[in-house]
Design a protein around this motif. Sequence first.
Motif: not given
Length: 205
Positions: A80-92
């Motif tokens: 879950f932590f890498p998944l959050f980092l990837v999604l957060n980076q893309r949306t930002t």
Amino acid sequence: MLGAWAEGDFLPPVPRPRPYLSAREAFVYGLMFLALAMTTWHVTALGFRLVDRWIPSLTDPATYYSADAIRWSIASLVVFFPLFLVLNQRTTRAARRVQGLRRSAVRRWFGHLTLFLATLALLGDLISVIYAALGGDLTLRFLAKAGLVAVTAGIVLVYFRGEMADPDDAARDACPHAACHPRGWAGGAWPAGHGRAGQGADGKA
């Protein structure tokens, strides 16, 4: 009325983009919210188990069954932590390229829900500390766990508070004068010494 106009260095002023709904964004932000929730939950759970191991208590039987819980939390964080980092980076990145995305209704709902839950966690943590102090149960083990909850919720609160900031509000705070806001000009609030487009300072063409 004036709030319907966008900030910018252009005349005539244009309407401010309206919040919108998108099924794709609902999926992305929903998945990111789930990944963040699972990450914070398992960071806290893993921290609790490590505190139990480092500061053992003979009266707490959970201490003797922490190995499985530690492995489960680590496995969950690996997903879950890498998944959050990837999604957060893309949306930002997308929100920085297209300012209208920062006004997405889905983004605002999930962001403010995260702020709400983080605030509740901090308040509950504070209540627990006060309750334990009044009962004389404020041990080192308890303080370590309470501190972990406060740090985790505080990081989430500070980060998403910045992410939810309105870019127009930030620009208004940086330059509060009417000259910085064409929206004020549209309402007739022209700064002294400046005429309308095509006019001089004395109001003549």
